[in-house]
Design a protein around this motif. Structure first.
Motif, PDB file in Angstrom:
ATOM      1  N   ASP A 608       0.849  -1.198   0.000  1.00  0.00           N
ATOM      2  CA  ASP A 608       0.000   0.000   0.000  1.00  0.00           C
ATOM      3  C   ASP A 608       0.879   1.240   0.000  1.00  0.00           C
ATOM      4  O   ASP A 608       2.119   1.153   0.007  1.00  0.00           O
ATOM      5  CB  ASP A 608      -0.951  -0.002   1.200  1.00  0.00           C
ATOM      6  N   ASP A 609       0.256   2.419   0.023  1.00  0.00           N
ATOM      7  CA  ASP A 609       1.007   3.677  -0.072  1.00  0.00           C
ATOM      8  C   ASP A 609       1.953   3.858   1.114  1.00  0.00           C
ATOM      9  O   ASP A 609       3.080   4.358   0.955  1.00  0.00           O
ATOM     10  CB  ASP A 609       0.036   4.862  -0.145  1.00  0.00           C
ATOM     11  N   SER A 613       6.027   4.249   0.842  1.00  0.00           N
ATOM     12  CA  SER A 613       6.757   5.399   1.404  1.00  0.00           C
ATOM     13  C   SER A 613       7.950   4.936   2.234  1.00  0.00           C
ATOM     14  O   SER A 613       9.042   5.508   2.167  1.00  0.00           O
ATOM     15  CB  SER A 613       5.795   6.237   2.268  1.00  0.00           C
TER      16      SER A 613
END
Length: 826
Positions: A608-609, A613
């Protein structure tokens, strides 16, 4: 020491005075050290401890020893002793018989003198002394009444030491005068002390406190004017030397300073120095040997003992101060000398008892153990065993280790059996490596015994060999899974799997992960724990290595960007099949590999994001690890065409150092690769072999080897490189003799003046191994004669090369260079 007269002194005492008897022996050693050579005689203290048991009455055997002595010392306290025989007789104790016998010998001229010392006894007021004390007090009154026997009272050990020291000093001067008178009489009758008629005079130095050469110097110096320039620093140094050469019991025991010693070596080594001065210079060199900053070897060769270079060293190894003994023993070990004996004063057994007994200083004991391990022979073992049986358990274990090293010179198998039989708990790691250097020669039965060894390193070495032979039983593997050594636990886990008992992952983790406190001590349950998963990760890597190509490829695809171990396992096992893929991934630094697996993770919904990151911050680190492992595999292919690619990766990524990369550069690299070799990080890459876990400690040596291989035709440039000291030291050790001998004197001088102390010493020793004496003389003359700053340890080892015979120089240099970096400076 060959012409020293032995003066035997018998010490008699009842029981309860062991401490005083030991103190008397220590005082004898002290007095001998300070005075023997000047007096021309030294003391041998004889007592019941020295009497060899026999079948006759014990006191008769003691009396035989007493009859050979020149002087008698008696010590009494609160015990008169027991009758020396069950038969009726005039003697009420063993001491009584010894005293009467000694007094009779004095009256007949067979013995020269005696002294009696009474230790104070306090009898409370109003109390009658017991029979043992009463008999001692009556004897003391008899001594007072007769006024024939010299006696003194003492209360403390210091007082006793002073009394014995004063008496021995008195005897020493008396014996010295007799020797001088005897020598003079023979000289006047036309005979030398040895009986020849062509000797002009006797050794007149026996009649003077200061030897002739020193007296001449002092006389000339005392007549000089006060002006500063009239006296040089080396003359002041000699003035001080003469003072230190005068040593007597009761004075402070001190030595010439290292600056003055080096001044005398520089300016006066070819001058006419007295025997006293040379002896003081030798003593200074011995006591300073641990720092290697005082000249020694030249003075050993010009002493009065001819080619017995180590006579004074042997003497101080036995009767010197603690620092002298320790260093003297180290020197004897380096020179390959056997257990010493001192003329008729102390034989091998005496020396070993001094060195190994529980009251001896630990540094001296450790030095003695080292010498025995290196230089003792099989003929010495029975004597060492006998003395070992009298020592404390801790020292017994150390001595047994030394005995095993002696045995190993002819049989590593028997040495191992001895270590196991005697339960030696701590064994030198270098010795363990030696024992297992040729594992094929070790019987499996002996290796099996080693599984019960107390020493972790010995047990580990045996487990490794047994594992390779598939000789670790299921029962043994189960036991070893809880061994103190986690590396042994790893091997046990592997063997359990081979026996069909693969462990649950939880058990593997518990067995192989090391937990320790974040602050270094794992004793506080409230502190955070650090975990070292090295052996657990190795176990997992070994499981990957068992997979085939298809399974490994599936693992890589499954794990994605974190497939460092899986990818390394696949590339290592299938190098030829994957070599183009390896080159492709290295060419872009695994950028495409990283991006492809990130995309797969996103497409499948695994990433996921928030994860993206976080992983973006780790990208450089992950790619560097992938490059390091893959680069290692590529280097193993040994293709010269890969050199540009390998250089590119080393330049662009912070890759981990490993042997494969260093060996590749050593084979295909050129001068431009030296910076790469030097700057690669000192970290270890994981491997797939159970027994090939590498230690980072050898990489400085590997770096040095690669640099020498590249620069073999330009050694002068290699030595001019600014390198980390550990690499410089390894360079100095590995340089061929021919390369060192090819260097001109300016380069040699530059290397001998480097700031790093251990490097200078090693380079000086390599000069000793490589250069002929003519070049050594030119080198040392230039080095010592320079007005620039000089390092004393360079002088120390160059002096070795110049002074001793070539055979000894090479032997000492080789032994010193073999010593571990940790102990290179004693």
């Amino acid at each position: 020491m060959d012409n020293i007269k032995i003066v035997r002194v018998f010490i008699g005492s009842p029981g309860g005075l062991d401490e005083e008897r030991r103190a008397a022996r220590e005082v004898v050693n002290e007095v001998n050290t300070g005075n023997a050579e000047h007096w021309g005689c030294q003391f041998n203290l004889v007592g019941w401890e020295d009497t060899i048991p026999g079948y006759q009455r014990p006191q008769d055997k003691i009396n035989e020893d007493l009859d050979k002595c020149d002087y008698f010392l008696g010590v009494l306290w609160n015990w008169w002793g027991t009758k020396p025989s069950k038969e009726k007789g005039e003697f009420t104790s063993g001491f009584h018989e010894e005293f009467c016998r000694a007094r009779s010998h004095i009256e007949s001229g067979r013995m020269k003198d005696m002294a009696i010392y009474f230790k104070s006894v306090e009898v409370p007021a109003g109390m009658e002394p017991g029979e043992p004390i009463r008999r001692v007090l009556e004897f003391r009154k008899e001594c007072i009444a007769e006024k024939k026997v010299f006696f003194k009272d003492f209360a403390t050990m210091d007082q006793f030491r002073n009394l014995v020291r004063n008496k021995l000093t008195e005897i020493g001067w008396r014996e010295s005068k007799k020797l001088a008178s005897s020598t003079s009489d023979r000289s006047q009758s036309g005979l030398s002390p040895e009986g020849s008629s062509d000797t002009k005079t006797s050794d007149s130095s026996k009649s003077w406190l200061i030897d002739e050469e020193a007296r001449e110097f002092l006389s000339e110096m005392s007549q000089r004017p006060l002006e500063w320039e009239e006296t040089n620093s080396h003359e002041i140094a000699r003035f001080r030397l003469i003072g230190f050469a005068l040593s007597r019991a009761g004075n402070d025991h001190s030595y010439l300073g290292n600056h003055d010693a080096n001044l005398i070596y520089k300016h006066l080594k070819n001058s006419r120095l007295s025997d006293q001065e040379i002896r003081a210079l030798i003593d200074c060199g011995i006591v300073g040997f641990s720092a290697q900053n005082v000249p020694l070897w030249h003075w050993l060769t010009i002493g009065k003992n001819g080619r017995d270079f180590f006579s004074r060293v042997s003497f101080l190894a036995v009767v010197g101060e603690d620092a002298e003994k320790k260093n003297a023993i180290h020197i004897l070990e380096l020179a390959g000398q056997p257990i010493p004996s001192i003329n008729h004063l102390y034989d091998k057994e005496d020396v070993l008892r001094f060195w190994l007994n529980d009251t001896e200083d630990n540094n001296t004991f450790e030095a003695a153990i080292s010498l025995l391990s290196a230089n003792a022979s099989h003929e010495d073992i029975s004597l060492i065993e006998e003395i070992c049986s009298e020592c404390s358990p801790h020292r017994q274990s150390k001595i047994e280790g030394a005995i095993a090293e002696i045995i190993s010179k002819s049989s590593c198998d028997l040495a191992l059996q001895r270590l196991i039989e005697k339960k030696v708990d701590k064994i030198d790691t270098h010795f363990v490596r030696f024992l297992f250097d040729q594992p094929s020669s070790l019987p499996t039965s002996t290796l099996a015994l080693c599984l019960s060894a107390k020493d972790d390193n010995l047990r580990l070495a045996a487990v490794k060999v047994l594992s390779v032979r598939n000789e670790i039983s299921l029962e043994a593997a189960q036991t070893l899974l809880s061994d103190n050594s986690h590396e042994i636990r790893l091997i046990a886990a592997e063997n359990l799997k081979n026996h069909g008992h693969e462990l649950d992952d939880k058990i593997v983790k518990k067995a192989l992960i090391i937990e320790k406190s974040a602050f270094g001590l794992g004793i506080n349950p409230f502190r955070a724990k650090e975990k070292d998963a090295t052996y657990y990760e190795q176990y997992l890597s070994n499981r990957l290595a068992e997979l085939d190509y298809k399974q490994l490829r599936e693992k890589v695809n499954e794990v994605g960007v974190f497939a460092e171990k899986e990818l390394f396992a696949m590339y290592s096992k299938y190098k030829s099949k994957t070599q183009n893929e390896i080159r492709r991934n290295l060419n872009d630094g695994f950028k495409n590999f990283f991006n492809e697996h990130i995309k797969k993770g996103v497409d499948t919904g695994r990433y996921d994001d928030d994860f993206l990151s976080k992983i973006s911050k780790l990208e450089e680190f992950i790619r560097a690890q992938l490059c390091s492992n893959s680069l290692s595999v590529l280097c193993k292919l040994k293709k010269e065409k890969d050199l540009p690619l390998i250089r590119k990766i080393v330049d662009e990524f912070d890759v981990n150092e490993n042997e494969d990369i260093l060996q590749y550069f050593a084979r295909f690299g050129d001068w431009s690769d030296i910076d790469r070799i030097v700057n690669i990080k000192d970290e270890t890459v994981g491997g797939t072999s159970l027994l090939s876990m590498r230690s980072t400690t050898k990489f400085p040596s590997q770096k040095a080897s690669a640099i020498i291989s590249i620069g073999r035709d330009r050694i002068a440039d290699v030595l001019a490189l600014e390198l980390e000291n550990t690499i410089k030291v390894s360079l100095a050790k590995q340089l061929p003799n021919k390369s060192i001998s090819s260097l001109d004197i300016e380069i040699l001088l530059r290397e001998l003046n480097r700031e790093e102390q251990d490097y200078r010493a090693i380079f000086a020793l390599r000069c000793a191994q490589s250069l002929p004496k003519s070049r050594i003389k030119s080198l040392i003359d230039r080095y010592v004669g320079s007005d620039d700053y000089r390092y004393y340890n360079s002088i120390h080892w160059l002096d070795l090369a110049l002074s001793l015979p070539n055979r000894l120089v090479k032997e000492i240099s080789e032994r010193k260079l073999r010593s571990s970096p940790r102990t290179f400076l004693f």
